[in-house]
Design an enzyme around this catalytic site. Sequence first.
Site, PDB file in Angstrom:
ATOM      1  N   GLU A 140       0.824  -1.052  -0.036  1.00  0.00           N
ATOM      2  CA  GLU A 140      -0.003  -0.054  -0.019  1.00  0.00           C
ATOM      3  C   GLU A 140       0.823   1.237  -0.082  1.00  0.00           C
ATOM      4  O   GLU A 140       0.430   2.515   0.280  1.00  0.00           O
ATOM      5  CB  GLU A 140      -0.798   0.240   1.217  1.00  0.00           C
ATOM      6  CG  GLU A 140      -2.263  -0.822   1.056  1.00  0.00           C
ATOM      7  CD  GLU A 140      -3.174  -0.785   1.989  1.00  0.00           C
ATOM      8  OE1 GLU A 140      -4.243  -1.426   1.768  1.00  0.00           O
ATOM      9  OE2 GLU A 140      -3.014  -0.178   3.216  1.00  0.00           O
ATOM     10  N   GLY A 223      -7.846 -18.119   5.758  1.00  0.00           N
ATOM     11  CA  GLY A 223      -9.376 -17.641   6.263  1.00  0.00           C
ATOM     12  C   GLY A 223      -9.401 -18.319   7.728  1.00  0.00           C
ATOM     13  O   GLY A 223      -8.668 -18.588   8.595  1.00  0.00           O
ATOM     14  N   LYS A 225      -9.688 -21.543   8.152  1.00  0.00           N
ATOM     15  CA  LYS A 225      -8.909 -22.747   8.219  1.00  0.00           C
ATOM     16  C   LYS A 225      -7.729 -22.531   9.185  1.00  0.00           C
ATOM     17  O   LYS A 225      -7.195 -23.513   9.737  1.00  0.00           O
ATOM     18  CB  LYS A 225      -8.619 -23.453   6.872  1.00  0.00           C
ATOM     19  CG  LYS A 225     -10.331 -23.727   6.335  1.00  0.00           C
ATOM     20  CD  LYS A 225      -9.734 -24.260   4.819  1.00  0.00           C
ATOM     21  CE  LYS A 225     -11.149 -24.528   4.284  1.00  0.00           C
ATOM     22  NZ  LYS A 225     -10.508 -24.961   2.568  1.00  0.00           N
ATOM     23  N   THR A 249     -12.257  -7.030   8.549  1.00  0.00           N
ATOM     24  CA  THR A 249     -11.321  -5.920   8.356  1.00  0.00           C
ATOM     25  C   THR A 249     -10.160  -6.023   9.382  1.00  0.00           C
ATOM     26  O   THR A 249     -10.459  -6.254  10.370  1.00  0.00           O
ATOM     27  CB  THR A 249     -11.957  -4.600   8.452  1.00  0.00           C
ATOM     28  OG1 THR A 249     -13.302  -4.362   7.548  1.00  0.00           O
ATOM     29  CG2 THR A 249     -10.975  -3.676   8.085  1.00  0.00           C
ATOM     30  N   ALA A 250      -8.900  -5.957   8.831  1.00  0.00           N
ATOM     31  CA  ALA A 250      -7.918  -5.973   9.779  1.00  0.00           C
ATOM     32  C   ALA A 250      -7.398  -7.271  10.373  1.00  0.00           C
ATOM     33  O   ALA A 250      -6.506  -7.256  10.985  1.00  0.00           O
ATOM     34  CB  ALA A 250      -7.780  -5.036  10.782  1.00  0.00           C
ATOM     35  N   ALA A 251      -8.008  -8.395  10.046  1.00  0.00           N
ATOM     36  CA  ALA A 251      -7.637  -9.740  10.416  1.00  0.00           C
ATOM     37  C   ALA A 251      -6.537 -10.113   9.899  1.00  0.00           C
ATOM     38  O   ALA A 251      -5.504 -10.612  10.941  1.00  0.00           O
ATOM     39  CB  ALA A 251      -8.778 -10.847  10.056  1.00  0.00           C
ATOM     40  N   GLY A 252      -6.024  -9.954   8.833  1.00  0.00           N
ATOM     41  CA  GLY A 252      -4.801 -10.396   8.347  1.00  0.00           C
ATOM     42  C   GLY A 252      -3.646  -9.558   9.041  1.00  0.00           C
ATOM     43  O   GLY A 252      -2.513 -10.126   9.380  1.00  0.00           O
ATOM     44  N   ASP A 253      -4.128  -8.461   9.053  1.00  0.00           N
ATOM     45  CA  ASP A 253      -3.055  -7.422   9.432  1.00  0.00           C
ATOM     46  C   ASP A 253      -2.566  -7.673  11.064  1.00  0.00           C
ATOM     47  O   ASP A 253      -1.546  -7.421  11.509  1.00  0.00           O
ATOM     48  CB  ASP A 253      -3.447  -5.950   9.371  1.00  0.00           C
ATOM     49  CG  ASP A 253      -3.577  -5.639   8.165  1.00  0.00           C
ATOM     50  OD1 ASP A 253      -2.895  -6.055   7.130  1.00  0.00           O
ATOM     51  OD2 ASP A 253      -4.567  -4.631   7.714  1.00  0.00           O
ATOM     52  N   ASN A 278      -2.977 -16.152  15.295  1.00  0.00           N
ATOM     53  CA  ASN A 278      -4.471 -16.785  15.030  1.00  0.00           C
ATOM     54  C   ASN A 278      -5.393 -16.195  16.295  1.00  0.00           C
ATOM     55  O   ASN A 278      -6.596 -15.880  15.832  1.00  0.00           O
ATOM     56  CB  ASN A 278      -4.457 -18.259  14.933  1.00  0.00           C
ATOM     57  CG  ASN A 278      -4.130 -18.666  13.661  1.00  0.00           C
ATOM     58  OD1 ASN A 278      -3.980 -17.970  12.614  1.00  0.00           O
ATOM     59  ND2 ASN A 278      -3.793 -19.999  13.501  1.00  0.00           N
ATOM     60  N   THR A 284     -10.182  -9.805  16.763  1.00  0.00           N
ATOM     61  CA  THR A 284     -10.471  -8.786  15.906  1.00  0.00           C
ATOM     62  C   THR A 284     -11.560  -9.158  14.893  1.00  0.00           C
ATOM     63  O   THR A 284     -12.411  -7.988  14.853  1.00  0.00           O
ATOM     64  CB  THR A 284      -9.134  -8.507  14.681  1.00  0.00           C
ATOM     65  OG1 THR A 284      -8.217  -8.431  15.472  1.00  0.00           O
ATOM     66  CG2 THR A 284      -9.472  -7.840  13.656  1.00  0.00           C
ATOM     67  N   ARG A 287     -15.244  -8.031  16.128  1.00  0.00           N
ATOM     68  CA  ARG A 287     -15.513  -6.660  16.479  1.00  0.00           C
ATOM     69  C   ARG A 287     -15.438  -6.012  15.137  1.00  0.00           C
ATOM     70  O   ARG A 287     -15.085  -6.256  14.104  1.00  0.00           O
ATOM     71  CB  ARG A 287     -14.461  -5.902  17.340  1.00  0.00           C
ATOM     72  CG  ARG A 287     -14.343  -6.751  18.614  1.00  0.00           C
ATOM     73  CD  ARG A 287     -13.022  -6.347  19.497  1.00  0.00           C
ATOM     74  NE  ARG A 287     -12.846  -6.774  20.577  1.00  0.00           N
ATOM     75  CZ  ARG A 287     -11.557  -6.642  21.464  1.00  0.00           C
ATOM     76  NH1 ARG A 287     -10.610  -6.151  20.734  1.00  0.00           N
ATOM     77  NH2 ARG A 287     -11.810  -7.214  22.719  1.00  0.00           N
ATOM     78  N   SER A 293     -10.549  -2.729  16.618  1.00  0.00           N
ATOM     79  CA  SER A 293     -10.808  -4.192  17.049  1.00  0.00           C
ATOM     80  C   SER A 293      -9.789  -5.153  17.600  1.00  0.00           C
ATOM     81  O   SER A 293      -9.857  -6.241  17.827  1.00  0.00           O
ATOM     82  CB  SER A 293     -11.531  -4.738  15.690  1.00  0.00           C
ATOM     83  OG  SER A 293     -10.452  -4.870  14.615  1.00  0.00           O
TER      84      SER A 293
END
Length: 301
Positions: A140, A223, A225, A249-253, A278, A284, A287, A293
């Site tokens: 980004e 995801g 899994k 949103t922001a789960a991977g971050d 994980n 995260t 929320r 979150s």
Amino acid sequence: MNTVTIIGSINLDRTIRVKKMPKPGETMHTKEIFSAGGGKGANQAVAAKRSEAATNFIGAIGNDAAGEMMHQLLSEEGIDLAGVQTLENQATGQAYIIVDDQGENSIMIHSGANNAFMPKDVQDHADLIEASDFVIAQFESTLESTIEAFEIAQKAGVKTILNPAPALEHVPEELLKVTDMIVPNETETEILTGITVTDEASMKAAAEQLHQLGIEAVIITIGSKGAFYDVQGRSGVVPAFKVNAVDTTAAGDTFIGAMSSILKKDFSNLEEAIHYGNQASSITVQRFGAQPSIPYKNELN
């Protein structure tokens, strides 16, 4: 405690909650609208800091209200912002996010100042990189700046972590050569390698192709899994936690930032670090919003 330096994006997120995603040409009422801190880079920095890593940031904001808000939010987290430039003729990055009742999202990004800081700005803050255990970057902000940061890191014995998102069809080979760990999702893995991720065997094949580029550690996030890893002859899947996701949103971050806070530089505790990441991302997704979150270490304990 690890020291982590993030190079990348700072965005102000504008989030709209809807019952279902709109179709082309469709008009609908929203359930809620709110603003919060975001940007993949800033999210990862917040996740690392809230897991008690000493955290630095290299990036840029505009001289505007959104930039002032983001600088204040990140300062309140205790993130070192010495490497963040305020640019006069650029708008602060912003993201426009639609989230439906199933927790799925659609995101549109205006990069603004994120694409306006240059390798010279990175060189000016080489001391932050050289004093780190890990340097983390995404797609980004400008690739030239990321390459400069990773080259400085490798010369100093600092490990580099690349999150190749949003996906690019052509990632410069010079960047991959200075990447120690890569963390793509399934779609990004296919774009990088041409291998469709369907099972553990296909992930193993994709990881092998990435190893051939000189990348020591590969993590493929899958995801709900969990995450597949392949490093130093060890591979497997660390399962995700089963939760009721309301906003991804922001789960991977969160996963990457939290993981980096406890990861050892020789990757010897990678499985443990993935499990911790994980755990953080499972909170995260329960929320709304990006940075609001992201959990703190005491929540995970």
